[in-house]
Design a protein around this motif. Sequence first.
Motif, PDB file in Angstrom:
ATOM      1  N   LEU A 584      13.242  30.341   4.142  1.00 48.40           N
ATOM      2  CA  LEU A 584      12.089  30.351   3.247  1.00 48.40           C
ATOM      3  C   LEU A 584      11.511  28.946   3.126  1.00 48.40           C
ATOM      4  O   LEU A 584      12.212  27.946   3.332  1.00 48.40           O
ATOM      5  CB  LEU A 584      12.506  30.850   1.862  1.00 48.40           C
ATOM      6  N   SER A 585      10.252  28.902   2.770  1.00 42.42           N
ATOM      7  CA  SER A 585       9.632  27.607   2.482  1.00 42.42           C
ATOM      8  C   SER A 585      10.060  27.139   1.106  1.00 42.42           C
ATOM      9  O   SER A 585      10.549  27.917   0.270  1.00 42.42           O
ATOM     10  CB  SER A 585       8.108  27.718   2.549  1.00 42.42           C
ATOM     11  N   TRP A 592      10.994  35.637  -3.727  1.00 42.99           N
ATOM     12  CA  TRP A 592      11.614  36.509  -2.734  1.00 42.99           C
ATOM     13  C   TRP A 592      12.689  37.387  -3.376  1.00 42.99           C
ATOM     14  O   TRP A 592      12.786  38.576  -3.086  1.00 42.99           O
ATOM     15  CB  TRP A 592      12.228  35.660  -1.615  1.00 42.99           C
ATOM     16  N   VAL A 593      13.497  36.795  -4.262  1.00 40.79           N
ATOM     17  CA  VAL A 593      14.564  37.549  -4.935  1.00 40.79           C
ATOM     18  C   VAL A 593      13.963  38.649  -5.802  1.00 40.79           C
ATOM     19  O   VAL A 593      14.484  39.777  -5.847  1.00 40.79           O
ATOM     20  CB  VAL A 593      15.450  36.609  -5.776  1.00 40.79           C
ATOM     21  N   VAL A 695      21.463  36.090   3.580  1.00 38.79           N
ATOM     22  CA  VAL A 695      21.781  34.678   3.352  1.00 38.79           C
ATOM     23  C   VAL A 695      20.475  33.898   3.349  1.00 38.79           C
ATOM     24  O   VAL A 695      19.783  33.821   4.372  1.00 38.79           O
ATOM     25  CB  VAL A 695      22.734  34.144   4.433  1.00 38.79           C
ATOM     26  N   LEU A 696      20.124  33.319   2.199  1.00 41.91           N
ATOM     27  CA  LEU A 696      18.830  32.656   2.017  1.00 41.91           C
ATOM     28  C   LEU A 696      18.982  31.141   1.985  1.00 41.91           C
ATOM     29  O   LEU A 696      19.942  30.613   1.403  1.00 41.91           O
ATOM     30  CB  LEU A 696      18.180  33.111   0.709  1.00 41.91           C
ATOM     31  N   GLY A 718      10.805  35.644   5.928  1.00 43.35           N
ATOM     32  CA  GLY A 718      10.916  35.952   4.511  1.00 43.35           C
ATOM     33  C   GLY A 718       9.971  37.026   4.023  1.00 43.35           C
ATOM     34  O   GLY A 718       9.858  37.233   2.809  1.00 43.35           O
ATOM     35  N   ASN A 719       9.313  37.707   4.911  1.00 44.18           N
ATOM     36  CA  ASN A 719       8.394  38.764   4.480  1.00 44.18           C
ATOM     37  C   ASN A 719       9.159  40.038   4.118  1.00 44.18           C
ATOM     38  O   ASN A 719      10.069  40.453   4.824  1.00 44.18           O
ATOM     39  CB  ASN A 719       7.377  39.076   5.588  1.00 44.18           C
TER      40      ASN A 719
END
Length: 720
Positions: A584-585, A592-593, A695-696, A718-719
């Motif tokens: 992710l950026s 996102w979560v 896993v982020l 991340g979409n």
Amino acid sequence: MDSTRQSAYQEERHHLERTLSVLESRLQELEAIARYYGTDFTEQALESAREKARQKLAKALVEPYFGRLDFQEEDSEQKQPLYIGKSGTEDEDSDNPLVVDWRAPIASLFYSFTGGDGPATYVSPDGPISGTVHLKRNLVVRNRELSRVVDTYVRGSANLGVTDEFLLYRLGENKDHRLRDIVSTIQSEQDQIIRAPKNTALVIQGVAGSGKTTVALHRLAYLLYQYRENIRAERMIIFAPNRMFLDYISGVLPELGVGDIQQTTFTDWALELLDNEVTPADPSPHLAYWFRPGPDRPSIHEQIPGLYKGSTAFKDLIDSALQYYDENGVPSQDYEPFPGSLLPAATIRHWYYVDNRHEPLARKRERTLARIKRWQEMELDNIWEAHLKKEYKKKANAKWRAFAKGWHEMTPLTFYSQLFDPAKRLIDFPPSLLARIPRPVAELTAKILKKKQAMWEDLAPLVYIRHRLYGISGLRFDHVVIDEAQDFSPFQIVLLKLHTPGDSFTILGDLAQGIHSYQGIEQWEAFIELFPEDQSAFYRLSRSYRSTMEIIRFANAVLSEYSESFRPAVPVFRSGEKVKLVRLSEGQTVDWVRKMAIRLRKGSSETAAVITRTGERSAEIHAALEAAGIPATLIQADKTEYAGGLSVLPVYLAKGLEFDAVLLLDVDSFHYDGGVQDAKLLYVGATRALHELWVLYEEEPSPLLKWEIGDFAEFVDGNI
């Protein structure tokens, strides 16, 4: 369904109908007997037995059994079909039992027999019994309906290829918010542990997901069945890592028909024994110090308080201090309460060291002082003049108070504090003894004890001192279970041995999950060597039943490069989705979560977890979910209940729990910058997932992820 399976299904359906009919008839007979509410002791005992039978039958009607084993003893001409269930039931119309209790000796064949045409043997009370297994069949009965029949062995048939079919079926089910029993899927290596002799200290190294906690709970149920004449549930105890974990495992023992076993944490148990003389110090600063991410985290060294005070060397120092107090605490001068009356110091010492030699230290003091007081009263009784007697009694009481005060009364806290704080010191300990305590340990401990607080590592020494002062009567255990034992200390084990005369222990954990590097052990030998060689046994559970192959292979890869002694978990052949590595950026994680949480709620996952690196990050994520109207539970160190659904928690509180899906956050180069401690934390987080693992990381991934991905993980955008 082929004809063979169809025939087996019909056979089992008819047998189930007969079994349910018998059970229902017996329950109706018991229900027809009026409940007794009177005061007659004999009638009360009979009613209690009837009520237990009613409850047992009611539970059996839902799921009377889960397996069948056809066994033919060597000297018998007939094979005997045995139906294995959670509780046994006799068949009044047959010599064979209607249902065999899973803990019965013959039922061990259902778990230990893994195939082959050779003889099978089990150990009965009369000795080994050998024979032939003709059929091993797994059955699923749900709400009185037969829903699954799986033959895992048929004598004379080719390899059925379904040995693990039933196990995989059960493992593939989603989790609710409670740990389940595994009585229908106990594996051979697990059964060996469950049925081990009572007076043996078992040390179990089990990889994440090996079922070690559940095995320990089933062992308790087995011991109560096998040794029911000399073991009692109320004299068994489970030590869990925290209260929430106790809530999580709370359903297993009742499901196995076991009640009254004590379940607690070491902290709660110790504080109760200490009569709350101390309160637990707030662990938050401690955890924040040791678990903070980044390159400035503390390194391990020999002067860490938790490691030093948990050692047997520190226990030896306390023994030396107590011995010094015992040898030098008795006043050395004669006792003269009033003119003409003298009690020699030698007599006082004889009363203390000889007449009361078998008493604990505080009791020796109390009994000796009480005897001196009686002697003084007898001396006063010999005075006939009333005015003189009154005068001497006043002097004697004053002398008595000064004498007793000079012989310092000790509590666990006052004695313990003197080892660290010169301002509290009433005993002139030898400098050589005090020099054995590292200065940083002494200074930090004195500061905490001054507030009448205690850290985790202080509790075992304090309770040990209490026992030496007052004795341990009335606190004996028939069996002790210690879960997450890699975080326990040798001192704690020594202390619990005092409460367990038969050395009957089940000690279980995983060194790979020893994330509390400021306490605990690095090798199991630290515990094994505390027991006689012939009274201990070590078991290794290497097979993981919790997670898919992809998740286990990911977790193994994380840890394998950072620990030479690490033995990788062996996954059950249950394949699933690849582990998702999500880049992710900067600043995208929270959003996102939120989106992923909505997706999980709409999917098939009954339990899910967002696992963060720190407690502060968990609170931030939880607040964001609440603001978006997404229900979630924030799990903190003082949490006592596990509610299921979506949970948010820091990784160091995740041990022992499991979830259908896990989102591991902030796996970047700052929060997981490498090294053994970070690798263990990430290993713990990854192995909480049963079916899905995400896993982020933002921008730069952790060095722990920089290996060949292979076919068990994949990078995704991340979409959502």
